[in-house]
Every structure is written in structure tokens, then in C-alpha cells.
Scaffold this motif. Structure first.
Motif, PDB file in Angstrom:
ATOM      1  N   MET A 324       0.828  -1.203   0.000  1.00  0.00           N
ATOM      2  CA  MET A 324       0.000   0.000   0.000  1.00  0.00           C
ATOM      3  C   MET A 324       0.871   1.265   0.000  1.00  0.00           C
ATOM      4  SD  MET A 324      -3.084  -0.656  -0.430  1.00  0.00           S
ATOM      5  CE  MET A 324      -4.371  -1.897  -0.261  1.00  0.00           C
ATOM      6  N   GLU A 325       2.007   1.210   0.680  1.00  0.00           N
ATOM      7  CA  GLU A 325       2.930   2.345   0.655  1.00  0.00           C
ATOM      8  C   GLU A 325       3.490   2.551  -0.748  1.00  0.00           C
ATOM      9  OE1 GLU A 325       3.586   4.588   2.947  1.00  0.00           O
ATOM     10  OE2 GLU A 325       2.068   3.624   4.215  1.00  0.00           O
ATOM     11  N   GLU A 326       3.739   1.453  -1.443  1.00  0.00           N
ATOM     12  CA  GLU A 326       4.196   1.547  -2.830  1.00  0.00           C
ATOM     13  C   GLU A 326       3.132   2.217  -3.699  1.00  0.00           C
ATOM     14  OE1 GLU A 326       4.279  -1.899  -5.774  1.00  0.00           O
ATOM     15  OE2 GLU A 326       6.369  -1.798  -5.134  1.00  0.00           O
ATOM     16  N   MET A 327       1.859   1.894  -3.441  1.00  0.00           N
ATOM     17  CA  MET A 327       0.772   2.519  -4.172  1.00  0.00           C
ATOM     18  C   MET A 327       0.725   4.023  -3.907  1.00  0.00           C
ATOM     19  SD  MET A 327      -1.748   1.869  -6.261  1.00  0.00           S
ATOM     20  CE  MET A 327      -2.027   0.115  -6.054  1.00  0.00           C
ATOM     21  N   LYS A 328       0.947   4.415  -2.664  1.00  0.00           N
ATOM     22  CA  LYS A 328       0.959   5.843  -2.332  1.00  0.00           C
ATOM     23  C   LYS A 328       2.101   6.557  -3.057  1.00  0.00           C
ATOM     24  CE  LYS A 328      -1.117   5.094   2.228  1.00  0.00           C
ATOM     25  NZ  LYS A 328      -0.916   5.152   3.703  1.00  0.00           N
ATOM     26  N   LYS A 329       3.232   5.867  -3.241  1.00  0.00           N
ATOM     27  CA  LYS A 329       4.361   6.452  -3.980  1.00  0.00           C
ATOM     28  C   LYS A 329       3.964   6.703  -5.432  1.00  0.00           C
ATOM     29  CE  LYS A 329       9.161   5.527  -5.300  1.00  0.00           C
ATOM     30  NZ  LYS A 329      10.271   4.525  -5.238  1.00  0.00           N
ATOM     31  N   ILE A 330       3.233   5.762  -6.038  1.00  0.00           N
ATOM     32  CA  ILE A 330       2.755   5.952  -7.415  1.00  0.00           C
ATOM     33  C   ILE A 330       1.845   7.171  -7.474  1.00  0.00           C
ATOM     34  CG2 ILE A 330       1.368   4.932  -9.247  1.00  0.00           C
ATOM     35  CD1 ILE A 330       2.335   2.186  -8.313  1.00  0.00           C
ATOM     36  N   GLY A 335       0.946  12.675  -9.304  1.00  0.00           N
ATOM     37  CA  GLY A 335       0.496  14.007  -8.933  1.00  0.00           C
ATOM     38  C   GLY A 335       1.552  15.066  -9.156  1.00  0.00           C
ATOM     39  N   ARG A 336       2.842  14.699  -9.041  1.00  0.00           N
ATOM     40  CA  ARG A 336       3.925  15.654  -9.268  1.00  0.00           C
ATOM     41  C   ARG A 336       4.079  15.992 -10.749  1.00  0.00           C
ATOM     42  NH1 ARG A 336       7.597  13.068  -6.586  1.00  0.00           N
ATOM     43  NH2 ARG A 336       8.613  12.059  -8.366  1.00  0.00           N
ATOM     44  N   GLU A 337       3.799  15.034 -11.626  1.00  0.00           N
ATOM     45  CA  GLU A 337       3.980  15.258 -13.060  1.00  0.00           C
ATOM     46  C   GLU A 337       2.736  15.833 -13.730  1.00  0.00           C
ATOM     47  OE1 GLU A 337       6.917  14.960 -14.454  1.00  0.00           O
ATOM     48  OE2 GLU A 337       7.619  14.389 -12.441  1.00  0.00           O
ATOM     49  N   ILE A 338       1.550  15.484 -13.231  1.00  0.00           N
ATOM     50  CA  ILE A 338       0.293  15.967 -13.815  1.00  0.00           C
ATOM     51  C   ILE A 338      -0.579  16.460 -12.669  1.00  0.00           C
ATOM     52  CG2 ILE A 338      -1.753  15.368 -15.175  1.00  0.00           C
ATOM     53  CD1 ILE A 338      -0.128  13.118 -16.449  1.00  0.00           C
ATOM     54  N   ALA A 367      -6.934   3.354   2.109  1.00  0.00           N
ATOM     55  CA  ALA A 367      -5.498   3.422   1.825  1.00  0.00           C
ATOM     56  C   ALA A 367      -5.166   4.358   0.670  1.00  0.00           C
ATOM     57  CB  ALA A 367      -4.957   2.022   1.534  1.00  0.00           C
ATOM     58  N   VAL A 368      -5.923   4.291  -0.424  1.00  0.00           N
ATOM     59  CA  VAL A 368      -5.541   5.034  -1.637  1.00  0.00           C
ATOM     60  C   VAL A 368      -6.660   5.915  -2.176  1.00  0.00           C
ATOM     61  CG1 VAL A 368      -3.796   3.357  -2.334  1.00  0.00           C
ATOM     62  CG2 VAL A 368      -6.138   3.041  -3.102  1.00  0.00           C
ATOM     63  N   GLY A 369      -7.751   6.065  -1.449  1.00  0.00           N
ATOM     64  CA  GLY A 369      -8.795   6.982  -1.902  1.00  0.00           C
ATOM     65  C   GLY A 369      -9.479   6.545  -3.179  1.00  0.00           C
ATOM     66  N   VAL A 370     -10.096   5.400  -3.173  1.00  0.00           N
ATOM     67  CA  VAL A 370     -10.790   4.878  -4.350  1.00  0.00           C
ATOM     68  C   VAL A 370     -11.957   5.800  -4.711  1.00  0.00           C
ATOM     69  CG1 VAL A 370     -12.155   2.951  -5.244  1.00  0.00           C
ATOM     70  CG2 VAL A 370     -10.140   2.514  -3.828  1.00  0.00           C
ATOM     71  N   GLY A 371     -12.125   6.067  -6.010  1.00  0.00           N
ATOM     72  CA  GLY A 371     -13.215   6.930  -6.464  1.00  0.00           C
ATOM     73  C   GLY A 371     -14.350   6.193  -7.128  1.00  0.00           C
ATOM     74  N   GLY A 372     -14.113   4.960  -7.560  1.00  0.00           N
ATOM     75  CA  GLY A 372     -15.153   4.206  -8.248  1.00  0.00           C
ATOM     76  C   GLY A 372     -14.799   2.735  -8.299  1.00  0.00           C
ATOM     77  N   ILE A 373     -15.800   1.920  -8.619  1.00  0.00           N
ATOM     78  CA  ILE A 373     -15.662   0.466  -8.615  1.00  0.00           C
ATOM     79  C   ILE A 373     -15.913  -0.094 -10.015  1.00  0.00           C
ATOM     80  CG2 ILE A 373     -16.584  -1.690  -7.672  1.00  0.00           C
ATOM     81  CD1 ILE A 373     -15.114  -0.055  -5.602  1.00  0.00           C
ATOM     82  N   VAL A 374     -15.110  -1.086 -10.386  1.00  0.00           N
ATOM     83  CA  VAL A 374     -15.403  -1.929 -11.553  1.00  0.00           C
ATOM     84  C   VAL A 374     -15.698  -3.319 -11.015  1.00  0.00           C
ATOM     85  CG1 VAL A 374     -14.583  -2.877 -13.731  1.00  0.00           C
ATOM     86  CG2 VAL A 374     -13.886  -0.581 -13.036  1.00  0.00           C
ATOM     87  N   LEU A 375     -16.897  -3.804 -11.226  1.00  0.00           N
ATOM     88  CA  LEU A 375     -17.318  -5.096 -10.691  1.00  0.00           C
ATOM     89  C   LEU A 375     -17.324  -6.109 -11.830  1.00  0.00           C
ATOM     90  CD1 LEU A 375     -18.094  -5.957  -7.838  1.00  0.00           C
ATOM     91  CD2 LEU A 375     -20.487  -5.654  -8.442  1.00  0.00           C
TER      92      LEU A 375
END
Length: 434
Positions: A324-330, A335-338, A367-375
């Protein structure tokens, strides 16, 4: 029969047997858990030590299920064995005779035209949705209709059966409680009939699915960055390929980032989708830093002025802190580039996992602030009620649902069409229509 067709049949048979074994084991485990104390006492009477009784119990259950599956395989193989006795000529079956008789009858021009129209007419979107939700429909509407059909009046016993039906369709305890409360309130104000029960359930489920969340707006940023996350095996890469194809058909320019550098051949799989959809893919070698892939993909998206950047990620358990920390790094790199990236984080969930999908959604959202679901895989499960549970308990919109394996079977979620497909009466057969 070609060798490839034989292998496909064998793989399908093995898949069905594995699913059957899993279902048997789940049902047996639930029964053992409910009656564990009685069974443990019985084993202790037979001389099994108390601290080993539970292990012995599950070992016996596993052996029983395994023997049942082996018996089923043996029966299937016996039925598939060709008949070697050719002394007596076989008579055609009654069905074959009827088919031959129909085939020899002259067909009028009107009948030919009608048959042609039936063969060429594509399925409507609602019909595709209905077929994809057939198992959930049977688990909900079929059982609901059976209970309401035999009940002379809607009393506490009937409501209890309805509650069980909703829970087994994986609406979840909290969502089921809300639906039952609405039914009980209706029962206090007026007599509750079978039609009223269906109407109240339909209305309440539709209300729960219409989450107060803004629709996905790809024009909010250029490039718009879509990050796709989820655990292993839910179909993230396939979902990305289908999304890329749909957006490409809409006239948008799309770029894919192969951020899953952990799973073997994951980047190759995404590259194949890219070739199929004629969409470029940014990728690194296996084992590379996924944040570095995200960085290069973001740079390329800005330089090429694409409309949409979709970034794949490695499947990760929601309980693994380092992943999950790796995901936060992504997140930070994008966010830094766009500015504002990722603009949407889509969580892909396997509908067949039922309430576990709800647990995953809750922890990924934290953990990563999900905005939507694909089921995905709604066509292969009777647990489609989890879509309602996710919308009701987490307030997350279901953006897309997978109702088949075709590239067009990943559909934008339509709450009203979803509910209509769940509550539609069974389709009449051809004989009934005639």
C-alpha cells in the motif's frame, strides 16, 4: 473433433469441478462451524483428544468432499465413453425425427423472413444485462417469487425468509437490515402484499445504487489519469484493455502504463491488449520500480497530448502495508507530473467473492482513496447483490460492470437497468409464446 476443442472441453470440465469442490467445501465448512460443538463432543466420545477434534473433523470433511468429486469425475468419464456395440442399428430419437420432419416441411416466405430477422437481430443492451445477471436474478427474483407465491399473507415468518434470501445474494447484513426496515415500515402503514414487497425492494435498492457521486468526467483534465488497482486475479489488465477499446471507439487518444512489474508476463499481456486496440503502451522490464513506470507514462502522456492515461498496477492484498505504501508512492509521482493526478482511482473487484469484495473496497478506500468500482465476473456468480452493498455502505459508485467475456461486455453501470434486470420476470420460452 479437433484437438483444441477437446482441450477446451477438458479445461471447462476441470473448471466446473473446481468450482463445485469450492462450493461443496464452503457449504460443508459452514455446516461444520454451526454444529462444531456437537461434533466435537461426538469425536471425544470416540476417543479423539479434545485439542485435536477440530483438526480431525475438517480432515474428514475434506476427504468426503474429495471422494465425492472423484466419484463425479468417474461418472462423467463413463458417460463420455463411446458405445462399441454396433450390431444393432440405432434408431433416431423422437427429437431427431421431429427435427427432421420440421426440416423437410416447406417454409413460406414470411417464415423465412421472420427466422432471418431472429437470427440477425443483435441482443439489446437490456437483454445482455439480463443474461449477465441471470444467476443473481435466479438467486433473488426466483426465490423471492417462490416465497411470495406460496404465502397466503406477508407475516413475520415470510419476512424472515426474505431476509435470508437477501443475505445469501450478498446484499450484506447492513444493507439487508435497511431493506427489511423499509418493508416493516410499509407493513405498519398498510397491508403488505406480494406486489408491494417487490415494489418496495425495487425502489429501495434503486435508491441505494444511485450514490450522490459525480459521474466520471474525462474532460476535466488533459491528460486525464486513471489508476487501476485491486488484488490478484480480479481481471485488472483485461478491464484496462476493454476500457481502452471503448474510449478509443469514442474518439479519444489513449496511452497505457504497464505498472504491474511484479507479475510475470503482466506487461506482455497489457502490450497484447495495446496492439489489439492500437493503443501505445509504456513498459519497463520485469521487476522494475512501478513508480518509475508511472513517471515515464505521465511524461509520455503530456508530451503526446493524449486524452487519457490508464495506469495498471500490481495486484496487492489490501492487508499488506508495504504494498500500500508503494501505491501511495505511485500517487505522489503521478500528482507531481500531472496536476491532480490520478484524477480517478478505479478499484476492480471480483463479484464472485461476495462480501470479501466489500471488505477489499473498504480497505482500499482508506489506503488510496478509491473513487469508483469496476465489478467483474457478474455473469458467473449469484452474488451480484454485493454491488448494492458497496454503494450503500461505502457510498462508492459502481462505474462499470462485467457481464460477459466479450470486449463489449464491460458496460457503464446503469442503476435502473441493473435493478430492472434483477427484478424482471423469467423470460417465456418459445413454446409458451406460441
Amino acid at each position: 473433433m479437433e484437438w483444441s476443442e477437446r482441450m477446451e472441453q477438458l479445461y471447462a470440465l476441470i473448471g466446473h469441478l473446481v468450482q463445485l469442490l469450492a462450493l461443496w467445501w464452503q457449504q460443508l465448512a459452514e455446516r461444520l462451524w454451526l454444529q462444531r460443538e456437537q461434533l466435537r463432543l461426538w469425536l471425544e466420545q470416540l476417543g479423539v483428544p479434545a485439542e485435536q477434534s477440530l483438526i480431525v473433523l475438517y480432515a474428514c470433511a475434506y476427504l468426503l468432499v474429495t471422494l465425492l468429486v472423484l466419484l463425479l469425475v468417474w461418472r462423467v468419464m463413463r458417460r463420455r465413453r463411446p458405445v462399441t456395440d454396433r450390431a444393432a442399428p440405432q434408431q433416431p430419437s423422437i427429437a431427431a425425427q421431429d427435427a427432421a420432419a420440421v426440416a423437410t416441411k416447406p417454409v413460406t416466405g414470411e417464415a423465412t423472413e421472420a427466422l432471418t430477422r431472429m437470427a440477425d437481430a443483435p441482443l439489446s443492451l437490456f437483454e445482455r444485462m439480463r443474461r449477465g445477471l441471470a444467476k443473481t436474478h435466479d438467486a433473488l427474483w426466483g426465490r423471492l417469487d417462490a416465497v411470495l407465491g406460496r404465502a397466503e399473507r406477508i407475516d413475520a415468518a415470510v419476512l424472515e425468509e426474505l431476509e435470508e434470501i437477501l443475505i445469501t445474494a450478498d446484499f450484506g447484513v447492513k444493507t439487508t437490515t435497511a431493506l427489511m426496515t423499509a418493508l416493516q415500515q410499509r407493513a405498519r402503514s398498510a397491508e403488505l402484499t406480494a406486489e408491494a414487497v417487490r415494489a418496495v425492494l425495487r425502489e429501495e435498492i434503486l435508491t441505494l445504487l444511485r450514490a450522490e457521486v459525480a459521474p466520471l468526467d474525462l474532460s476535466a483534465s488533459q491528460p486525464f489519469v486513471l489508476l487501476v488497482v485491486g488484488v490478484n486475479g480480479v481481471g485488472k489488465t483485461t478491464t484496462i484493455g476493454k476500457l481502452a477499446q471503448q474510449f478509443k471507439k469514442q474518439g479519444r487518444s489513449v496511452l497505457l502504463g504497464a505498472g504491474d512489474t511484479f507479475r510475470a508476463a503482466a506487461a506482455e499481456q497489457l502490450a497484447i491488449w495495446g496492439e489489439r486496440c492500437e493503443v501505445p503502451v509504456i513498459r519497463h522490464n520485469e521487476g522494475a520500480d512501478p513508480a518509475a513506470v508511472a513517471f515515464d507514462a505521465a511524461k509520455a502522456a503530456v508530451a503526446r497530448k493524449v486524452d487519457l492515461l490508464i495506469v495498471d498496477t500490481a495486484g496487492r492484498l489490501h492487508t499488506k502495508v508495504n504494498l500500500m505504501e508503494e501505491m501511495k508512492k505511485i500517487h505522489r509521482v503521478l500528482g507531481r507530473e500531472i496536476a491532480g493526478a490520478p484524477h480517478e482511482t478505479l478499484l476492480v473487484l471480483d463479484a464472485s467473492t461476495g462480501q470479501n469484495a466489500l471488505v477489499q473496497a473498504r480497505l482500499f478506500q482508506q489506503a488510496v482513496g478509491v473513487g469508483g468500482i469496476v465489478l467483474t465476473k457478474l455473469d458467473g456468480t449469484a452474488k451480484g447483490g454485493v454491488a448494492v452493498a458497496i454503494a450503500a455502505e461505502l457510498g462508492l459508485p459502481v462505474r462499470y460492470i462485467g457481464i460477459g467475456e466479450g470486449i463489449d461486455d464491460l458496460r457503464p453501470f446503469d442503476a435502473e437497468m441493473f435493478v430492472d434486470a434483477l427484478f424482471a420476470p423469467p423470460a417465456r420460452s418459445t413454446s409458451e409464446q406460441s
